[in-house]
Design a protein around this motif. Structure first.
Motif, mmCIF file in Angstrom:
data_model
loop_
_atom_site.group_PDB
_atom_site.id
_atom_site.type_symbol
_atom_site.label_atom_id
_atom_site.label_comp_id
_atom_site.label_asym_id
_atom_site.label_seq_id
_atom_site.Cartn_x
_atom_site.Cartn_y
_atom_site.Cartn_z
ATOM 1 N N SER A 1 35.741 25.248 10.082
ATOM 2 C CA SER A 1 37.204 25.282 10.042
ATOM 3 C C SER A 1 37.782 24.296 11.062
ATOM 4 C CB SER A 1 37.715 26.690 10.321
ATOM 5 O OG SER A 1 37.318 27.082 11.596
ATOM 6 N N GLY A 2 38.862 23.651 10.645
ATOM 7 C CA GLY A 2 39.540 22.719 11.547
ATOM 8 C C GLY A 2 38.993 21.304 11.487
ATOM 9 N N ALA A 3 38.057 21.035 10.570
ATOM 10 C CA ALA A 3 37.480 19.693 10.492
ATOM 11 C C ALA A 3 38.319 18.784 9.596
ATOM 12 C CB ALA A 3 36.048 19.761 9.976
ATOM 13 N N GLY A 4 39.387 19.327 9.018
ATOM 14 C CA GLY A 4 40.258 18.506 8.164
ATOM 15 C C GLY A 4 39.950 18.634 6.684
ATOM 16 N N LYS A 5 39.091 19.597 6.325
ATOM 17 C CA LYS A 5 38.712 19.774 4.904
ATOM 18 C C LYS A 5 39.908 20.051 4.019
ATOM 19 C CE LYS A 5 36.311 23.160 5.865
ATOM 20 N NZ LYS A 5 36.612 24.465 5.461
ATOM 21 N N ILE B 1 27.287 13.654 2.073
ATOM 22 C CA ILE B 1 27.662 12.568 2.985
ATOM 23 C C ILE B 1 28.402 13.235 4.139
ATOM 24 C CG2 ILE B 1 29.160 10.541 3.223
ATOM 25 C CD1 ILE B 1 28.513 10.184 0.128
ATOM 26 N N VAL B 2 27.872 13.099 5.349
ATOM 27 C CA VAL B 2 28.459 13.776 6.514
ATOM 28 C C VAL B 2 29.430 12.832 7.219
ATOM 29 C CG1 VAL B 2 27.965 14.935 8.705
ATOM 30 C CG2 VAL B 2 26.374 15.183 6.774
ATOM 31 N N ILE B 3 30.652 13.311 7.421
ATOM 32 C CA ILE B 3 31.673 12.497 8.087
ATOM 33 C C ILE B 3 32.160 13.251 9.321
ATOM 34 C CG2 ILE B 3 33.960 11.420 7.857
ATOM 35 C CD1 ILE B 3 33.433 11.204 4.845
ATOM 36 N N ASP B 4 32.004 12.648 10.503
ATOM 37 C CA ASP B 4 32.487 13.276 11.737
ATOM 38 C C ASP B 4 33.876 12.713 12.035
ATOM 39 O OD1 ASP B 4 33.120 13.917 14.411
ATOM 40 O OD2 ASP B 4 30.992 14.228 14.846
ATOM 41 N N ASP C 1 42.306 7.633 8.136
ATOM 42 C CA ASP C 1 41.090 6.813 8.127
ATOM 43 C C ASP C 1 39.938 7.589 7.481
ATOM 44 O OD1 ASP C 1 42.672 5.051 9.413
ATOM 45 O OD2 ASP C 1 41.629 5.130 11.347
ATOM 46 N N VAL C 2 39.912 8.910 7.721
ATOM 47 C CA VAL C 2 38.878 9.739 7.078
ATOM 48 C C VAL C 2 39.087 9.678 5.567
ATOM 49 C CG1 VAL C 2 37.955 12.079 6.815
ATOM 50 C CG2 VAL C 2 38.698 11.293 9.063
ATOM 51 N N MET D 1 37.657 7.904 0.105
ATOM 52 C CA MET D 1 38.019 7.179 -1.122
ATOM 53 C C MET D 1 36.976 6.104 -1.466
ATOM 54 S SD MET D 1 40.443 8.690 -2.436
ATOM 55 C CE MET D 1 40.922 7.629 -3.760
ATOM 56 N N LEU D 2 36.355 5.531 -0.421
ATOM 57 C CA LEU D 2 35.302 4.541 -0.687
ATOM 58 C C LEU D 2 34.147 5.199 -1.440
ATOM 59 C CD1 LEU D 2 34.928 2.441 2.601
ATOM 60 C CD2 LEU D 2 35.804 1.711 0.366
ATOM 61 N N GLU D 3 33.808 6.425 -1.015
ATOM 62 C CA GLU D 3 32.714 7.161 -1.669
ATOM 63 C C GLU D 3 33.108 7.527 -3.106
ATOM 64 O OE1 GLU D 3 29.900 7.284 -0.299
ATOM 65 O OE2 GLU D 3 30.536 6.665 1.702
ATOM 66 N N VAL D 4 34.378 7.885 -3.287
ATOM 67 C CA VAL D 4 34.878 8.265 -4.611
ATOM 68 C C VAL D 4 34.813 7.045 -5.541
ATOM 69 C CG1 VAL D 4 36.957 9.013 -5.856
ATOM 70 C CG2 VAL D 4 36.312 10.144 -3.722
ATOM 71 N N LYS D 5 35.154 5.885 -4.994
ATOM 72 C CA LYS D 5 35.102 4.643 -5.795
ATOM 73 C C LYS D 5 33.670 4.317 -6.191
ATOM 74 C CE LYS D 5 39.208 2.149 -4.457
ATOM 75 N NZ LYS D 5 39.756 1.869 -3.140
ATOM 76 N N LYS D 6 32.755 4.494 -5.225
ATOM 77 C CA LYS D 6 31.341 4.199 -5.502
ATOM 78 C C LYS D 6 30.845 5.020 -6.682
ATOM 79 C CE LYS D 6 29.723 3.385 -0.824
ATOM 80 N NZ LYS D 6 28.940 4.076 0.193
ATOM 81 N N LYS D 7 31.384 6.246 -6.824
ATOM 82 C CA LYS D 7 30.962 7.121 -7.918
ATOM 83 C C LYS D 7 31.674 6.773 -9.217
ATOM 84 C CE LYS D 7 28.146 9.919 -5.819
ATOM 85 N NZ LYS D 7 26.758 10.131 -6.249
ATOM 86 N N GLY D 8 32.644 5.862 -9.133
ATOM 87 C CA GLY D 8 33.337 5.433 -10.344
ATOM 88 C C GLY D 8 34.441 6.356 -10.819
ATOM 89 N N PHE D 9 34.935 7.246 -9.939
ATOM 90 C CA PHE D 9 36.022 8.149 -10.354
ATOM 91 C C PHE D 9 37.372 7.445 -10.387
ATOM 92 C CE2 PHE D 9 33.230 11.633 -8.526
ATOM 93 C CZ PHE D 9 32.711 11.936 -9.765
ATOM 94 N N ILE D 10 37.478 6.329 -9.645
ATOM 95 C CA ILE D 10 38.735 5.549 -9.705
ATOM 96 C C ILE D 10 38.391 4.072 -9.812
ATOM 97 C CG2 ILE D 10 40.413 7.037 -8.544
ATOM 98 C CD1 ILE D 10 39.639 5.686 -5.932
#
Ligand code: C5P
Length: 226
Positions: free
Chosen positions: A13-17, A200-203, A211-212, A217-226
């Motif tokens: 909790s509190g990590a920005g999810k 994919i772990v993001i701190d 920025d997070v 979004m870069l990961e989402v693009k890599k998967k081809g969702f956008i």
């Protein structure tokens, strides 16, 4: 359930999810599952029904018959109603968090809420926010993210949120609560809080939320969702 893309966003909790999941679902036009809210409503329903969080059979019964409805307010905020009464504010308190994490450690409660979580998986896609989205509930998700941040940073963020809401809070006490909840969530036998092997772990300790989101979004693009 095949054919519906799923992105899971897990972490403490509190990590920005919550913010990242909301931004992602909005950007993609996908459904959003706030699984923590289901555990929070279960804890709240117990208070309303006079059931002690330690009475596992009774809590499980409450979870099995949970009369909960999610809806979106005009400002985009998610409203949660239990038996037709708005409990959105009550479930977001520190006590609400304690109740959620206490009832979430009961295996029969997790089993009772599983099917409800699967029902959120609908076209055009789902962003699922929680602790075990990528490891248990949607283990075949297309993209798994695990967001984390130091306990000190998460306590500071929570402190600022609660102060902004006009609540009277104490930072050292919040930090203690966060550490206690992390320990309970990570050490429980069932669905402990751990990143999926393929997550994919993001701190985000030292990274502003925008920025997070850009990183996500870069990961989402890599998967081809956008
Ligand atoms: O995400 P949120 O802070 O609303 O979650 C409240 C509590 O619900 C967590 O501390 C955790 O114990 C529990 N939870 C869970 N599994 C999930 C989501 C939340 O055990 N998928």
């Amino acid at each position: 359930m095949s054919g519906v893309p799923v992105i899971t966003v897990d972490g403490p909790s509190g990590a920005g999810k919550g913010a990242i999941s909301y931004m992602l679902a909005k950007h993609l036009g996908w459904h959003l599952l706030d699984s923590g809210a289901l555990y929070r409503v279960t804890g709240q329903a117990c208070l309303i029904e006079g059931v002690s969080w330690d009475d596992h059979p009774a809590v499980s019964e409450v979870a099995r018959h949970l009369d909960v409805v999610f809806s979106a307010a005009s400002n985009g905020e998610i409203l949660v109603a239990y038996k037709g009464v708005d409990v959105s504010g009550d479930i977001r308190t520190e006590e609400g968090g304690r109740g959620a994490s206490t009832v979430a450690a009961i295996p029969a409660v997790r089993a009772a809420l599983l099917q409800r979580q699967h029902e959120f998986k609908r076209l055009p896609g789902l962003v699922a926010d929680g602790r075990d989205m990528g490891t248990v509930v949607f283990c075949d998700a297309n993209l798994k993210l695990f967001l984390t941040a130091s306990a000190t940073e998460r306590a500071q963020r929570r402190y600022e949120q609660l102060i902004a809401k006009g609540q009277n809070v104490n930072l050292p006490r919040l930090l203690e609560d966060i550490k206690e909840r992390d320990a309970r969530d990570s050490s429980r036998e069932i669905s402990p809080l751990v990143p999926a092997e393929d997550a994919i772990v993001i701190d985000s300790s030292a990274t502003p939320i925008n920025d997070v989101f850009a990183q996500v979004m870069l990961e989402v693009k890599k998967k081809g969702f956008i």
